[in-house]
Each structure stands twice: as C-alpha cells, then as structure tokens.
Write a protein that holds these residues in place. Structure first.
Motif, short mmCIF file in Angstrom:
data_model
loop_
_atom_site.label_atom_id
_atom_site.label_comp_id
_atom_site.label_asym_id
_atom_site.label_seq_id
_atom_site.Cartn_x
_atom_site.Cartn_y
_atom_site.Cartn_z
N ARG A 88 -4.42 3.22 -6.64
CA ARG A 88 -3.79 4.48 -6.23
C ARG A 88 -4.54 5.16 -5.09
O ARG A 88 -4.00 6.06 -4.44
N ASP A 105 -5.57 3.47 -2.43
CA ASP A 105 -5.44 2.51 -1.33
C ASP A 105 -6.72 1.69 -1.14
O ASP A 105 -7.11 1.38 -0.01
N PRO A 149 5.98 2.16 -2.95
CA PRO A 149 5.90 3.62 -2.99
C PRO A 149 7.18 4.29 -3.48
O PRO A 149 7.12 5.40 -4.02
N ARG A 207 6.88 4.26 -11.70
CA ARG A 207 5.63 4.33 -10.95
C ARG A 207 4.66 3.27 -11.45
O ARG A 207 4.74 2.82 -12.58
N ASP A 240 0.83 -1.20 0.00
CA ASP A 240 0.00 0.00 0.00
C ASP A 240 0.87 1.26 0.00
O ASP A 240 2.12 1.18 -0.04
N SER A 241 0.24 2.43 0.06
CA SER A 241 0.97 3.69 -0.06
C SER A 241 1.91 3.94 1.11
O SER A 241 2.84 4.75 1.01
N LYS A 242 1.70 3.26 2.23
CA LYS A 242 2.57 3.41 3.39
C LYS A 242 3.70 2.38 3.42
O LYS A 242 4.54 2.40 4.32
#
Length: 409
Positions: free
Chosen positions: A136, A138, A365, A404, A76-78
């Motif tokens: 994107r 999440d 990320p 990306r 995920d983004s984290k």
C-alpha cells in the motif's frame, strides 16, 4: 486485439460437495451478474524495450523469445503494470522483472528498475524473479528465486529486495541463507506482505530435486531476519497420485508435475495465512501470530495447521481482498474461484475457455483484479507455438471485483 469489455461470462453453476465443503454457483449475486472480463494486453511472443536496437534485433533473430514466459503481474497506485519473467529458459532472457510501456502501439517489457539490475551473474542484480508484491506504500517486494534454468543458485542470488517505487531506489534486502532455503532444491514462488506488522510470507515449492523440498518462509522486516517452517511436510508437498489436465490434456503426461507450496494469500485483517500446493486440491491456513513468533516450535505449528477446504481445481496464484475473501486461480477450470470469508463457501467466479493456466493475481487501484494467463502447460511440454497459436500465448486479463487489496488500511 480482441475486446472483451461487453462479454459477460457464464459461471460454472454445479453444486459440488467435497470433504464437507460446499461449492456454490458464485459469490453474492454472481449468478445474475457475472463479473465483466477484458483482455488488456496480449502477445504471441514477449517483446522487450531494451533501449538498444542491436540487442532487440538479436533477441528476435536468435529466437530468444522462445525462452521467455509471462508469469506475474502487479499494479502500483498509479495503475502502472509490472511483470515477471523468471529465467527458466536460460541466462539470455533479457530481463526477469519489467515495467510495461507502450511503444509503437503495443505493450513492451522495459527492464525494471533498469538493465543493470537485471544482469545475470551479478549478486546485487535480480537473477530470476517469479513472485513479487506491491504494498500500500508503493514498495515492491521482489522475490528472487536465484536459479537460472533450474541450476543451483549462486551466493546472494536468492533474496528479497524491497524497492520504493516513489523514490525509485532500494530500501532493504535480505539474502536467504542455507537454513532458509536449499540452494539446489528450493523454488521460491510467491510472497504476501503485512504492512501493519512488517512481515512477509513466502512459499517455497522445492521442485529442483528428485524429492520435493517445499516449505514456508516468514520474514521479519524490522529485524531483517527470516525463519523457514513446515519444511518438507505433508502441508507443503504434493498430494499422492495427483494428476491434472488443462484443456482436456494432461500436464506433463509422461512425468506428472510435482510442485509443493505455491499459491499464498494473507487475509485482510492479516491474522490468517492461506496457501496451497500446486499438485493438490487442499487449501491450508495458519494463525499468523504463531508464525510471527520465531520461538513457536515446529511441532506447535504443524499441529495448528488447518485444512480449510478441498477445492474443485488446483491453484497457482491466489489473493485476498480487504474483507478476507479469497480469489484463487483454477487451472483445471480455466478461470478463478472465490471463497466467501463469512460462510467459507467456495464457488466459481470467472471462467473463460481461453484463460489457460491463470497464474498471478493483482489488485488494481479501481478495485478490479488483473490475472495473467500464460499457457505454461504448453511450454513445459515443448508445444508452444510462438508464431500462429490458436489463442495468444500470454494475456493479462482485467476482471471486475469491486473491492480493495488485502494490503489496504
């Protein structure tokens, strides 16, 4: 755990010409700067954090770990890692979707979203997850195969569940009907997501019957409906007389493995869908505008399919970057391949002799790739050593890529 941070791996550099497609020695400057690779997690057997000491003890004492395989990884983004462990070994696999957590200095699998959402036999819960994606926003798109140990799926078991990681709640689901998937034969494999238009595309390998029942499924999030296409066609089935080897050994030597539509990728502009059959070397593509229009006839779709390339290895997982370049696992080469979006050239990208059966790919990320290697070839031949294998059975690799995700804006 071994540290691969400082190792630069040599790429396979032979130039191969197959069916008019050139296979060069790596993308861009790869010959002078091979991508860095490191192992971020590895196990001989997969440990669970179940929040229940007795259940964890029973898992070990009953040797249930012999039924659990690592297949997918997404981030995920984290930077949190999630993994799938489809219940191919039976209903006693504790969870089919998990979050990786550190416990006593090692990575363990914590059932995700929770234990209840992984309960076998519960229509609302996840039964057997292989493919999933984190978009994107999440939102996790969870593809539930439904089948437990190859048995026909029960009503509601085959489904697509959208789970918002930020709010930790389900926001939508779709249960596949009989027109979408065959409840005996289907093997819902992988999913890619188009956030721009609200669509997802799914491969069905169709392995659970004597004849392959492969196909693609297109899902429209806005209307919450789906359509099956290219059902049991040459584009979604295995190639004749296909046999492959890993580490110089045949996979299922007595009965060659037959698997239809498997790896799937969506270009960065969302205009092109790519897919492969595991039992074959052909890379196919279709214009997504045709797929998104549910009025497009099957005959039109079949005519529009493009045979993009013949690759030097078959592929399980694949993924695109925002520029439309493809990264494809190479089972017969123990690594990854790369397809340049501008030239169409396919090259080796990252090869390591210990990356046996590379499966799912995921963007991180920081613009790197994660890849699972799981020695599936050993498990299907009942030859996996869970105590003292020469190489750890399950690994998550981090591979330099500097790009990306295809899902990015």
């Amino acid at each position: 755990m071994r540290d691969f941070r400082s190792i630069k791996h040599v790429l396979v550099s032979a130039l191969i010409i197959t069916s008019g497609t050139a296979f060069a020695a790596g993308p861009m400057n790869a010959a002078s700067h091979p991508p860095l690779m490191e192992v971020v997690a590895e196990w001989n057997r997969l440990p669970y954090d179940l929040g229940d000491a007795q259940a964890e003890q029973a898992y070990d004492s009953n040797q249930t770990y012999k039924k659990v395989l690592l297949q997918g990884v997404k981030v995920d983004s984290k930077g949190t890692m999630y993994v799938s462990t489809a219940r191919w070994g039976g209903p006693d696999v504790p969870a089919t979707l998990s979050k990786l957590v550190q416990k006593k200095g090692r990575w363990e699998l914590q059932p995700f979203p929770n234990v209840a959402m992984n309960k076998v036999g519960d229509r609302q819960a996840l039964q057997s997850v292989l493919g999933f994606e984190i978009d994107r926003n999440d939102v996790m798109w969870i593809l539930d195969q439904g089948h437990i140990a190859g048995q026909p799926s029960t009503p509601g078991a085959e489904k697509l569940v959208l789970w918002n990681l930020k709010t930790n709640r389900e926001i939508q689901r779709y249960e596949f009907n009989d027109a979408d998937s065959d409840k005996k034969c289907s093997f819902l494999n992988d999913v890619v997501v188009d956030n721009d238009r609200g669509f997802a595309y799914i491969t069905d390998s169709g392995i659970f019957c004597d004849h392959l029942h492969g196909g693609l499924i297109v899902y429209d999030q806005k209307t919450n409906r789906a359509r099956r296409v290219l059902d049991q066609t040459v584009f979604t089935t295995d190639e004749a007389d296909f046999h492959f080897r890993i580490d110089n050994e045949p996979v299922l030597g007595k009965t060659p493995m037959r698997t239809g539509a498997d790896g799937i990728a969506l270009s960065g502009d969302k205009r092109t869908l790519y897919w492969t059959n595991l039992s074959g070397h052909t890379l196919y593509s279709l214009d997504t505008a045709l797929l998104r229009d549910f009025h497009t006839s099957e005959s039109t779709l079949r005519t529009a399919v493009k045979r993009v390339a013949t690759r030097p290895s078959n592929t399980d997982g694949m993924i695109a970057d925002r520029q439309g370049n493809l990264y494809m696992t190479a089972l017969e080469m123990n690594g990854l391949m790369f397809r340049d979006a501008k030239t169409g050239a396919i090259s080796t990208y990252a090869i390591h002799p210990e990356m046996a059966w590379p499966d799912t790919l995921s963007w991180t990320p920081d613009g790197s790739l994660y890849a699972v290697s799981g020695h599936l070839n050993k498990w299907v031949d009942n030859a996996m050593d869970f105590d003292h294998p020469a190489v750890p059975n399950f690994r998550i690799w981090k591979i330099e890529a500097n790009d990306r995700s295809y899902t990015a804006k």
